[in-house]
Design an enzyme around this catalytic site. Structure first.
Site: not given
Length: 283
Positions: A18, A47, A52, A163, A191, A196
């Site tokens: 997120t 997550d 964020y 992570q 991640y 991306r």
């Protein structure tokens, strides 16, 4: 359906990231729809982090999970290192719980290591666990030396996950960190599993071997990247998407089993590490 065990639960090996979500009012409803689409089609692990959007992503997740039984969702959030002291961690945790509109987290991670001593953070995490505010805790962005330090500290044996960034173009953890974590039955939460959206210059979507493997499995390259990242059944990938169709596409990767031939072809183009690599952060 494939599952990976984490913190005593079995979850689909593809979760929902997120980062960069929840910041804009005009995209909020679509982002809620994306998360709900994921949950409706088998995703459990979501997550997020207090970092964020200064909590905006947690607020978004809190709105998205309202229609669901809490026990059917695996909520993971992260505390900033500056807030990881005995004094500040409980405050950060309570604020995260408030934004997520829940009374507990399934997993709470130290986002990265900074100045607060690890033993103090572990003490605060253990206290939160004993209070029932978190079911389990872990770390993020820790390499072998720091993770070994965590495991050697009082209570450190309760660290349930790490992570880190992991994808076909960033395989460094396979040399030492991943084997160490496997030894301790600690899953990798990966991640940037698709780099991306292939935006970091590796041009993965243009790589012919990946396109050929995708065609063979009636898939696209992004699905192959995800299938590769979870191939060992000890990794949970957390791709981020605000697009419900992309979320569905991501989840279908859990049904793809790459063959030995596929993996050998990938290794030729993106070889396994043969020496220690610096841990790749962010992205």
């Amino acid at each position: 359906m494939r599952k990976v065990k984490i913190a005593g639960r079995e979850v689909l090996p593809i979760g929902l990231g997120t980062m960069n979500m929840g910041d804009k009012a005009e995209t909020f409803d679509r982002e809620v729809e994306a998360i709900r689409t994921g949950i409706d089609h088998g995703a459990q692990l979501i997550d997020t982090a207090e970092m964020y959007g200064d909590g905006n992503a947690e607020t978004l997740v809190g709105s998205a999970i309202k229609p669901y039984l809490r026990e059917n969702v695996f909520l993971l959030s992260k505390v900033l290192p500056a807030n990881a002291s005995k004094k500040d961690l409980p405050i950060s945790l309570d604020n995260s719980l408030k934004r997520l509109e829940t009374d507990y987290l399934d997993l709470y991670l130290l986002h990265w290591k900074e100045d607060v001593p690890l033993e103090e953070t572990i003490e605060a995490l253990e206290k939160a666990k004993n209070q029932g505010k978190i079911k389990a805790w872990g770390v993020s962005n820790l390499d072998v030396d720091d993770l070994e330090q965590v495991l050697d500290l009082p209570g450190g044996e309760n660290c349930k996950a790490n992570q880190v960034r992991y994808n076909i173009a960033n395989r460094g953890i396979e040399f030492d960190l991943m084997p160490m974590m496997e030894k301790h039955d600690m899953p990798v939460i990966a991640y940037s599993p698709i780099d991306r959206g292939d935006s970091f210059g590796a041009d993965l979507t243009k790589q012919q071997v990946l396109k050929d493997i995708a065609d063979k499995h009636d898939a696209d390259v992004f699905q192959i990247l995800l299938a590769w990242s979870i191939r060992n059944d000890q990794t949970i990938a957390i791709p981020q998407s605000s697009n419900p169709e992309h979320v569905l596409n991501n989840l279908k990767a859990a049904d793809i089993s790459l063959t030995e031939q596929d993996l050998e072809q990938i290794d030729k183009v993106y070889p396994k590490p043969v020496s220690k690599q610096p841990l790749t952060l962010w992205g």
